[in-house]
Design a protein around this motif. Structure first.
Motif, PDB file in Angstrom:
ATOM      1  N   MET A   1       0.658  -1.179   0.004  1.00  0.00           N
ATOM      2  CA  MET A   1       0.436   0.339   0.481  1.00  0.00           C
ATOM      3  C   MET A   1       1.217   1.235   0.084  1.00  0.00           C
ATOM      4  O   MET A   1       0.260   2.499  -0.864  1.00  0.00           O
ATOM      5  CB  MET A   1      -0.418  -0.061   1.433  1.00  0.00           C
ATOM      6  N   VAL A   4       1.515   2.565  -3.514  1.00  0.00           N
ATOM      7  CA  VAL A   4       0.435   2.814  -4.570  1.00  0.00           C
ATOM      8  C   VAL A   4       0.409   4.552  -4.234  1.00  0.00           C
ATOM      9  O   VAL A   4       0.479   5.116  -2.358  1.00  0.00           O
ATOM     10  CB  VAL A   4      -0.823   2.579  -3.776  1.00  0.00           C
ATOM     11  N   ILE A   8      -3.869   7.137  -6.658  1.00  0.00           N
ATOM     12  CA  ILE A   8      -4.313   5.913  -7.095  1.00  0.00           C
ATOM     13  C   ILE A   8      -4.975   5.824  -5.840  1.00  0.00           C
ATOM     14  O   ILE A   8      -6.205   5.195  -6.346  1.00  0.00           O
ATOM     15  CB  ILE A   8      -3.466   5.145  -7.815  1.00  0.00           C
ATOM     16  N   LYS A  30      -1.717   6.643   5.765  1.00  0.00           N
ATOM     17  CA  LYS A  30      -1.700   6.959   4.460  1.00  0.00           C
ATOM     18  C   LYS A  30      -2.870   7.089   4.054  1.00  0.00           C
ATOM     19  O   LYS A  30      -3.262   8.203   3.405  1.00  0.00           O
ATOM     20  CB  LYS A  30      -0.736   6.363   3.793  1.00  0.00           C
TER      21      LYS A  30
ATOM     22  N   TRP B 102      -2.249  -9.744  -5.709  1.00  0.00           N
ATOM     23  CA  TRP B 102      -2.496  -8.198  -5.143  1.00  0.00           C
ATOM     24  C   TRP B 102      -1.274  -7.696  -6.200  1.00  0.00           C
ATOM     25  O   TRP B 102      -1.393  -6.672  -7.239  1.00  0.00           O
ATOM     26  CB  TRP B 102      -2.269  -8.085  -4.232  1.00  0.00           C
ATOM     27  N   VAL B 106      -1.319  -4.173  -8.751  1.00  0.00           N
ATOM     28  CA  VAL B 106      -1.016  -3.080  -8.299  1.00  0.00           C
ATOM     29  C   VAL B 106       0.272  -2.598  -9.779  1.00  0.00           C
ATOM     30  O   VAL B 106       0.091  -1.499 -10.179  1.00  0.00           O
ATOM     31  CB  VAL B 106       0.308  -2.856  -7.477  1.00  0.00           C
ATOM     32  N   MET B 109      -2.066  -1.940 -12.388  1.00  0.00           N
ATOM     33  CA  MET B 109      -2.103  -0.168 -11.710  1.00  0.00           C
ATOM     34  C   MET B 109      -1.717   1.106 -12.904  1.00  0.00           C
ATOM     35  O   MET B 109      -1.833   1.817 -13.101  1.00  0.00           O
ATOM     36  CB  MET B 109      -3.342  -0.007 -11.127  1.00  0.00           C
ATOM     37  N   ARG B 121      -6.976   1.321 -15.881  1.00  0.00           N
ATOM     38  CA  ARG B 121      -6.713   1.640 -14.528  1.00  0.00           C
ATOM     39  C   ARG B 121      -7.922   1.640 -13.741  1.00  0.00           C
ATOM     40  O   ARG B 121      -7.734   1.410 -12.078  1.00  0.00           O
ATOM     41  CB  ARG B 121      -5.640   3.216 -14.782  1.00  0.00           C
ATOM     42  N   CYS B 125      -8.685   0.061  -9.891  1.00  0.00           N
ATOM     43  CA  CYS B 125      -8.910   0.608  -8.503  1.00  0.00           C
ATOM     44  C   CYS B 125     -10.123  -0.320  -8.422  1.00  0.00           C
ATOM     45  O   CYS B 125     -10.375  -0.455  -7.585  1.00  0.00           O
ATOM     46  CB  CYS B 125      -9.330   1.728  -9.278  1.00  0.00           C
ATOM     47  N   ILE B 146       0.178  -4.815   6.913  1.00  0.00           N
ATOM     48  CA  ILE B 146       0.182  -3.344   7.318  1.00  0.00           C
ATOM     49  C   ILE B 146       0.283  -3.631   8.946  1.00  0.00           C
ATOM     50  O   ILE B 146      -1.261  -3.725   9.282  1.00  0.00           O
ATOM     51  CB  ILE B 146      -0.979  -2.821   7.096  1.00  0.00           C
ATOM     52  N   GLU B 149      -0.457   1.597  12.964  1.00  0.00           N
ATOM     53  CA  GLU B 149       0.068   2.988  13.498  1.00  0.00           C
ATOM     54  C   GLU B 149      -0.060   4.017  13.848  1.00  0.00           C
ATOM     55  O   GLU B 149      -0.249   5.173  14.472  1.00  0.00           O
ATOM     56  CB  GLU B 149       0.191   3.302  11.706  1.00  0.00           C
TER      57      GLU B 149
END
Lengths: 307, 167
Positions: A1, A4, A8, A30, B102, B106, B109, B121, B125, B146, B149
């Motif tokens: 991620m 990107v 986008i 982000k 994935w 990406v 894209m 594109r 998306c 991820i 955070e």
């Protein structure tokens, strides 16, 4: 991620429903930063429907919160019918459509009756509505084809425009009388609009449409998108959002089964509205003498947005 | 004399990948890319375009898309998407084409963005949006590695403000 680019990410998020954009914000910093920077782009398709040019990010978050609050009965009040009132009696007046109780709205005429509702926006005050019933009983509208209660309309319009209030309709609730009435509602449709002067032509096209196949045929002719769903073991139609000022919400058939006299129909897409319309297509005749329509409740459920 | 027009060889455009491989595509198909179109229209007799940031696997995939939509318009995907399954949001061919992992999506894209192929594109998306739709935050974080955070107070605040976000 992380790899990107921001534009986008914004484009990806633009394919999600608004509630899921808000959820996506919580994934990482982000995405959250992207949403905050480009919130106007992401929410523009909804903002334009509210006639709002721009609102702050925090204000917008509050609006989203209101949109997603649990459904409850919306404060719409019926103010117009072209179906008359049985015996001209306030006992059978249109206000029964939003009031819990034994009494129904009973029409004079047997088919294609249009009832218009306006959004009041305040908490339900049933005493106030009942008081209006008595006021309205002073007007002998039973034999008049058209009855128009201007006072309610004016009051609701002043209130909703001053406070910038909208309803988000998420489901339709209808109930046929459970006994003692001779012509319980059989088929009906619901519509909504933001402006009062939305063209009623689309409603007229569904006059007399008493089968789901006919409802689909007319919808196809009008280019309306719909989905067939099952409720009370009967096939019903719910409509997707369209670009018309007058939005069709559902076409429905009520069950003959006494135990299924209530119909709760969730909509596939949320509809913004200040006006709600019920087209009472026909009733189920139970004898050879009476020919009208009796309906206990017809009201939208959803949430209220205050800008 | 019978002359078979179908046998006239169409001009081919050579696309040079990041690894230096050459992938050939018919000019009529390549014109779907506004980037390649501007190269061809801007510089007469251009037959080779260098794409130093796109690998040959992705270029082949782009060419497959170009050839399929050479003579017709790609379907428009409505916003917001109605389902997490691509076949319910677009045509069966598009859904099959974009059924990739994935990283591939990406890369595709990014290539579509560089080549200025808006329909491709948009397809990518929409595919990525499908991967988000209806999934919980924890599921998404786990799948795409991820880390959380946000400090716990912020998490609680988000949950208080938008309790339905975890529905």
């Amino acid at each position: 991620m992380q790899s990107v680019p921001d534009p986008i990410i914004v484009e990806i998020l633009s394919y999600l429903p608004i509630s899921e954009i808000i959820r996506a914000e919580s994934i990482c910093k982000k995405i959250k930063s992207c949403v905050e920077k480009h919130s106007y782009v992401l929410y523009s398709r909804v903002l334009s429907r509210f006639s709002q040019e721009s609102i702050s990010y925090s204000h917008w978050k509050n609006v989203i919160k209101q949109m997603n609050s649990p459904s409850k009965e919306l404060q719409f009040l019926p103010y117009y019918t072209n179906g008359g009132t049985y015996y001209g009696s306030n006992t059978y007046y249109i206000h029964n459509l939003v009031l819990e109780g034994y009494y129904c709205y009973c029409t004079v005429y047997p088919t294609n009756i249009l009832v218009k509702y306006a959004l009041l926006g305040t908490d339900y005050d049933t005493d106030r509505i009942r008081a209006r019933q008595y006021i309205s009983s002073g007007v002998n509208e039973g034999n008049d084809r058209i009855y128009f209660e201007k006072e309610i309309l004016r009051e609701s319009q002043e209130f909703t425009s001053q406070a910038s209030i909208y309803a988000v309709i998420k489901q339709i609730y209808a109930r046929a009388p459970q006994g003692g009435y001779t012509c319980p509602i059989f088929h009906f449709m619901c519509f909504s609009s933001i402006e009062e002067d939305a063209d009623l032509g689309i409603i007229d096209r569904f006059n007399g449409v008493s089968t789901i196949d006919k409802a689909k045929e007319i919808s196809d002719q009008l280019g309306l998108e719909y989905e067939e769903v099952s409720a009370n073991s009967i096939r019903q139609l719910v409509f997707n959002n369209c670009n018309l000022p007058m939005q069709p919400l559902c076409w429905a058939e009520m069950s003959e089964d006494y135990n299924q006299s209530a119909l709760n129909l969730p909509l596939k897409s949320k509809k913004l509205a200040r006006y709600f319309y019920g087209l009472l297509i026909d009733g189920r005749r139970t004898n050879n003498y009476d020919n009208n329509i009796d309906i206990s409740l017809l009201l939208p459920k959803g949430s209220i947005i205050h800008f | 004399m019978f002359y078979n027009f179908n046998k006239i060889e169409e001009v081919k455009i050579r696309l040079r990948s990041a690894e230096g491989h050459i992938c050939e595509v018919e000019e009529s198909a390549a014109l779907m890319s506004s980037f390649i179109r501007s190269m061809i229209e801007g510089f007469n007799e251009v037959t080779e375009v260098s794409l130093p940031n796109i690998n040959s696997v992705v270029i082949e995939k782009v060419i497959e898309y170009m050839r399929h939509y050479k003579d017709k318009d790609p379907p428009i995907i409505k916003k917001p998407i109605i389902s997490s399954k691509m076949e319910e949001n677009t045509s069966a061919w598009d859904a099959g084409f974009i059924d990739a992992d994935w990283n591939m999506v990406v890369d595709l894209m990014t290539a579509a963005d560089y080549l200025m192929m808006i329909p491709l594109r948009d397809l990518c998306c929409a595919k990525m949006a499908c991967k988000f739709k209806g999934r919980s935050i924890d599921e998404l974080r786990a799948e795409y590695h991820i880390e959380n955070e946000f400090p716990s107070e912020m998490e609680e605040n988000l949950e208080f403000q938008h309790p339905w976000r975890l529905e």
